[in-house]
Design a protein around this motif. Structure first.
Motif, PDB file in Angstrom:
ATOM      1  N   TRP A 129     -64.633  43.416 -45.265  1.00 42.88           N
ATOM      2  CA  TRP A 129     -64.187  43.961 -46.555  1.00 42.88           C
ATOM      3  C   TRP A 129     -62.931  44.814 -46.381  1.00 42.88           C
ATOM      4  O   TRP A 129     -61.999  44.737 -47.187  1.00 42.88           O
ATOM      5  N   TRP A 130     -62.903  45.625 -45.313  1.00 44.67           N
ATOM      6  CA  TRP A 130     -61.727  46.463 -45.077  1.00 44.67           C
ATOM      7  C   TRP A 130     -60.503  45.619 -44.713  1.00 44.67           C
ATOM      8  O   TRP A 130     -59.386  45.911 -45.146  1.00 44.67           O
ATOM      9  N   VAL A 131     -60.715  44.574 -43.936  1.00 42.29           N
ATOM     10  CA  VAL A 131     -59.607  43.677 -43.589  1.00 42.29           C
ATOM     11  C   VAL A 131     -59.109  42.958 -44.841  1.00 42.29           C
ATOM     12  O   VAL A 131     -57.904  42.756 -45.026  1.00 42.29           O
ATOM     13  N   ALA A 132     -60.032  42.591 -45.725  1.00 47.47           N
ATOM     14  CA  ALA A 132     -59.644  41.956 -46.992  1.00 47.47           C
ATOM     15  C   ALA A 132     -58.771  42.894 -47.820  1.00 47.47           C
ATOM     16  O   ALA A 132     -57.810  42.454 -48.477  1.00 47.47           O
ATOM     17  N   LEU A 133     -59.092  44.183 -47.795  1.00 45.48           N
ATOM     18  CA  LEU A 133     -58.265  45.169 -48.500  1.00 45.48           C
ATOM     19  C   LEU A 133     -56.853  45.193 -47.925  1.00 45.48           C
ATOM     20  O   LEU A 133     -55.861  45.203 -48.676  1.00 45.48           O
ATOM     21  N   LEU A 134     -56.740  45.192 -46.595  1.00 44.62           N
ATOM     22  CA  LEU A 134     -55.437  45.198 -45.930  1.00 44.62           C
ATOM     23  C   LEU A 134     -54.616  43.969 -46.316  1.00 44.62           C
ATOM     24  O   LEU A 134     -53.438  44.084 -46.681  1.00 44.62           O
ATOM     25  N   VAL A 135     -55.234  42.791 -46.261  1.00 46.50           N
ATOM     26  CA  VAL A 135     -54.537  41.546 -46.595  1.00 46.50           C
ATOM     27  C   VAL A 135     -54.192  41.502 -48.082  1.00 46.50           C
ATOM     28  O   VAL A 135     -53.092  41.102 -48.469  1.00 46.50           O
ATOM     29  N   GLY A 136     -55.139  41.927 -48.923  1.00 47.73           N
ATOM     30  CA  GLY A 136     -54.906  41.912 -50.367  1.00 47.73           C
ATOM     31  C   GLY A 136     -53.755  42.806 -50.784  1.00 47.73           C
ATOM     32  O   GLY A 136     -52.927  42.430 -51.625  1.00 47.73           O
ATOM     33  N   VAL A 137     -53.679  44.002 -50.180  1.00 47.74           N
ATOM     34  CA  VAL A 137     -52.582  44.927 -50.498  1.00 47.74           C
ATOM     35  C   VAL A 137     -51.254  44.332 -50.060  1.00 47.74           C
ATOM     36  O   VAL A 137     -50.241  44.451 -50.773  1.00 47.74           O
ATOM     37  N   PHE A 138     -51.228  43.674 -48.905  1.00 50.27           N
ATOM     38  CA  PHE A 138     -49.998  43.006 -48.460  1.00 50.27           C
ATOM     39  C   PHE A 138     -49.543  41.969 -49.485  1.00 50.27           C
ATOM     40  O   PHE A 138     -48.364  41.924 -49.871  1.00 50.27           O
ATOM     41  N   ILE A 139     -50.467  41.137 -49.934  1.00 51.31           N
ATOM     42  CA  ILE A 139     -50.126  40.049 -50.841  1.00 51.31           C
ATOM     43  C   ILE A 139     -49.617  40.567 -52.186  1.00 51.31           C
ATOM     44  O   ILE A 139     -48.635  40.057 -52.734  1.00 51.31           O
ATOM     45  N   ILE A 140     -50.255  41.603 -52.698  1.00 51.13           N
ATOM     46  CA  ILE A 140     -49.896  42.078 -54.035  1.00 51.13           C
ATOM     47  C   ILE A 140     -48.597  42.882 -54.029  1.00 51.13           C
ATOM     48  O   ILE A 140     -47.938  43.034 -55.069  1.00 51.13           O
ATOM     49  N   THR A 141     -48.207  43.399 -52.859  1.00 56.98           N
ATOM     50  CA  THR A 141     -47.007  44.247 -52.801  1.00 56.98           C
ATOM     51  C   THR A 141     -45.772  43.543 -52.227  1.00 56.98           C
ATOM     52  O   THR A 141     -44.653  44.006 -52.432  1.00 56.98           O
ATOM     53  N   GLU A 142     -45.960  42.453 -51.508  1.00 57.42           N
ATOM     54  CA  GLU A 142     -44.853  41.820 -50.792  1.00 57.42           C
ATOM     55  C   GLU A 142     -43.698  41.360 -51.683  1.00 57.42           C
ATOM     56  O   GLU A 142     -42.527  41.477 -51.279  1.00 57.42           O
ATOM     57  N   PRO A 143     -43.941  40.826 -52.902  1.00 56.58           N
ATOM     58  CA  PRO A 143     -42.798  40.387 -53.726  1.00 56.58           C
ATOM     59  C   PRO A 143     -41.760  41.480 -53.963  1.00 56.58           C
ATOM     60  O   PRO A 143     -40.552  41.210 -53.915  1.00 56.58           O
ATOM     61  N   PHE A 144     -42.201  42.712 -54.216  1.00 58.51           N
ATOM     62  CA  PHE A 144     -41.259  43.802 -54.455  1.00 58.51           C
ATOM     63  C   PHE A 144     -40.347  44.008 -53.244  1.00 58.51           C
ATOM     64  O   PHE A 144     -39.130  44.184 -53.392  1.00 58.51           O
ATOM     65  N   LEU A 145     -40.921  43.953 -52.057  1.00 59.14           N
ATOM     66  CA  LEU A 145     -40.154  44.209 -50.846  1.00 59.14           C
ATOM     67  C   LEU A 145     -39.228  43.038 -50.517  1.00 59.14           C
ATOM     68  O   LEU A 145     -38.088  43.241 -50.085  1.00 59.14           O
ATOM     69  N   ILE A 146     -39.708  41.820 -50.733  1.00 54.70           N
ATOM     70  CA  ILE A 146     -38.873  40.637 -50.491  1.00 54.70           C
ATOM     71  C   ILE A 146     -37.651  40.643 -51.404  1.00 54.70           C
ATOM     72  O   ILE A 146     -36.525  40.355 -50.961  1.00 54.70           O
ATOM     73  N   PHE A 147     -37.842  40.983 -52.663  1.00 55.82           N
ATOM     74  CA  PHE A 147     -36.724  40.977 -53.612  1.00 55.82           C
ATOM     75  C   PHE A 147     -35.723  42.078 -53.277  1.00 55.82           C
ATOM     76  O   PHE A 147     -34.505  41.862 -53.385  1.00 55.82           O
ATOM     77  N   LEU A 148     -36.205  43.249 -52.870  1.00 51.66           N
ATOM     78  CA  LEU A 148     -35.281  44.308 -52.460  1.00 51.66           C
ATOM     79  C   LEU A 148     -34.521  43.913 -51.192  1.00 51.66           C
ATOM     80  O   LEU A 148     -33.322  44.182 -51.068  1.00 51.66           O
TER      81      LEU A 148
END
Length: 212
Positions: A129-148
Motif C-alpha cells: 500500500w505504501w509503495v502504491a502511494l509512492l507510485v501513485g504520487v509520481f504518476i499524478i504529479t509527473e505531467p507538471f514537471l515534464i511540461f516545465l
C-alpha cells in the motif's frame, strides 16, 4: 553562431538536468539502502517485489509522457500555448487513468503476488500500500514537471532536487527512530517532497500559461 555564452548556457542546462535525474535515481536507491539497514533484507525484497509489480503502470506512463517533453519545447518556442494547455489537460487525464490502474493492481495484489512470488513467501501487504502511494504520487504529479522541463523552467526543480538529496537521509531516519513509523518512514519524505514540488509546479505552469 555558437559562442562561449551559448556553450555555458547549454552546459548549465545539462548540469541541471543531470542533478534532476540523479535525485530520481538517488531516491529509490536510498530507500533500498535504508530499508536494508533498518528493517533487514526481507523487507528490501518485499519492497523490490511491490515496486516492480506496481511500477508497470509507471513505466507505461513514462513511455506515453516522454514524447511530450520535446513537443512542449517546440511548441513553447513558437508560442503555441493553445496546444500546450490542451496537452497538459490530456496528460492529466492520462494521470487519472494511471492512478486508477495503480489502485486496481493494488486491490489485486493479495491474489496476484502470491502467484508470482510463491505462496511460501509472506509478503507484507501494508508495505505494498505504501509503495502504491509512492507510485501513485509520481504518476499524478509527473505531467507538471515534464511540461516545465520542456519549457526550460528547471531552476526551481534543480534546487528541489538538491534539497531532497541533502534532506532525504536525515528526514527518513528522524521518522524511523523518533516517530516509530516503520517502513512508512522511508516513503513519507519522498512523497511529501514530491507533492510540494508538484503543487508549486502547477502554480508555476498556471502563471506561465495564464499570461499567454
Amino acid at each position: 553562431d555558437f559562442s562561449l555564452s551559448n556553450g555555458l548556457s547549454v552546459l548549465k542546462l545539462g548540469v541541471n538536468f543531470f542533478i534532476i535525474k540523479l535525485s530520481a535515481l538517488f531516491l529509490i536507491t536510498l530507500i533500498l539502502i535504508l530499508v536494508t539497514k533498518f528493517l533487514g533484507a526481507n523487507q528490501t525484497a518485499d519492497f523490490n517485489i511491490a515496486y516492480k509489480y506496481l511500477s508497470i503502470v509507471q513505466m507505461i506512463f513514462i513511455i506515453i509522457l516522454n514524447p511530450y517533453w520535446s513537443a512542449v519545447t517546440e511548441k513553447f518556442s513558437i508560442g503555441d500555448f493553445v496546444w500546450i494547455k490542451k496537452s497538459l489537460k490530456r496528460t492529466m487525464f492520462y494521470s487519472v487513468i494511471g492512478l486508477f490502474l495503480v489502485i486496481f493492481l493494488l486491490l489485486l495484489s493479495p491474489y496476484v503476488l502470491p502467484l508470482w512470488i510463491g505462496e511460501e513467501l509472506n509478503l507484507n501487504l501494508t508495505l505494498v500500500w505504501w509503495v502504491a502511494l509512492l507510485v501513485g504520487v509520481f504518476i499524478i504529479t509527473e505531467p507538471f514537471l515534464i511540461f516545465l522541463n520542456g519549457m526550460g523552467k528547471i531552476k526551481i526543480q534543480t534546487y528541489y532536487s538538491i534539497v531532497i538529496i541533502i534532506c532525504l537521509i536525515p528526514c527518513n531516519i528522524l521518522f524511523f527512530r523518533f516517530c516509530n513509523l516503520g517502513f512508512s518512514s522511508f516513503i513519507i519524505t519522498p512523497v511529501v517532497f514530491r507533492l510540494v514540488r508538484a503543487i508549486h509546479a502547477a502554480f508555476q505552469l498556471r502563471s506561465i500559461l495564464s499570461e499567454k
